[in-house]
Design a protein around this motif. Sequence first.
Motif, mmCIF file in Angstrom:
data_model
loop_
_atom_site.group_PDB
_atom_site.id
_atom_site.type_symbol
_atom_site.label_atom_id
_atom_site.label_comp_id
_atom_site.label_asym_id
_atom_site.label_seq_id
_atom_site.Cartn_x
_atom_site.Cartn_y
_atom_site.Cartn_z
ATOM 1 N N THR A 142 3.510 -6.530 -18.396
ATOM 2 C CA THR A 142 2.660 -5.511 -17.794
ATOM 3 C C THR A 142 2.882 -4.119 -18.388
ATOM 4 N N ARG A 143 4.149 -3.783 -18.649
ATOM 5 C CA ARG A 143 4.487 -2.455 -19.159
ATOM 6 C C ARG A 143 5.488 -2.571 -20.297
ATOM 7 N N ASP A 191 0.834 -1.207 0.000
ATOM 8 C CA ASP A 191 0.000 0.000 0.000
ATOM 9 C C ASP A 191 0.869 1.258 0.000
ATOM 10 N N LYS A 192 1.951 1.240 0.777
ATOM 11 C CA LYS A 192 2.849 2.399 0.802
ATOM 12 C C LYS A 192 3.490 2.608 -0.563
ATOM 13 N N ALA A 193 3.907 1.526 -1.203
ATOM 14 C CA ALA A 193 4.529 1.627 -2.514
ATOM 15 C C ALA A 193 3.539 2.169 -3.545
ATOM 16 N N LYS A 194 2.310 1.679 -3.498
ATOM 17 C CA LYS A 194 1.284 2.169 -4.427
ATOM 18 C C LYS A 194 1.023 3.655 -4.211
ATOM 19 N N TRP A 232 4.156 3.444 -7.287
ATOM 20 C CA TRP A 232 4.674 2.193 -7.830
ATOM 21 C C TRP A 232 3.540 1.215 -8.117
ATOM 22 N N LEU A 233 3.774 0.347 -9.090
ATOM 23 C CA LEU A 233 2.868 -0.773 -9.327
ATOM 24 C C LEU A 233 3.345 -1.969 -8.514
#
Length: 214
Positions: free
Chosen positions: A39-40, A5-8, A12-13
């Motif tokens: 994904t990317r 959650d912190k990364a999002k 970030w994905l």
Amino acid sequence: MYLCDKAKHAGWLCFPVLRRAGADRRPVLPTMFLQAMLTRKGCLYGYANADILFDESLAYSLESVLSSKVLEESALDDQPLFVTSRRTRVKNVTRSDAVDLVALRKKCEEKGVMDTEWAEDVFITSSNFPWITLPDVVIGLASYDNWLVLRANELSRRTVDIFETTLVVHQSTETDDLDRVRKVDFYNRRLITNMYGAYNDQRGRLLCTYFISN
């Protein structure tokens, strides 16, 4: 989920680990790359251990690599690009050091120790690097990093060590060496040897890349 959650929140994905292997079920490195590629769409994809920190010099180094005339002239355009780097070991990096690049660079200058050419925790490749053909080596265990450099050299002449122009900080502790001894596991070596036969780690040192940045 807290870290995810912190990364999002920071932009970030995050993805679940799709494949694990070895006795303690560690993430499989090739699968991580393939998942990111699906994904990317991009020209470069990379992995670094979670205890590695960079500053903006990483982006500058990669821009220089991508625009290098020497690399263009040294190999066919369809050969994959493989980038790695030596690291600077810095003990007891604080939270304030980690978020302040000026403080981080200063701590590296004062207390950093350049690691040996055997230690490789950063791998960045072009999208045509054949990860799908590689064995299911897992992160965090010995023997895959040197073999990966060796294998990249067999696949392409476009292999680059960017340590001369890139700050790569390994956050170290007093117990690092002891922890490394405690978790000796030859899963990666057995896997690679079964697939490719015996190999010489010395051929996968950082000194063995075809190019270095400057």
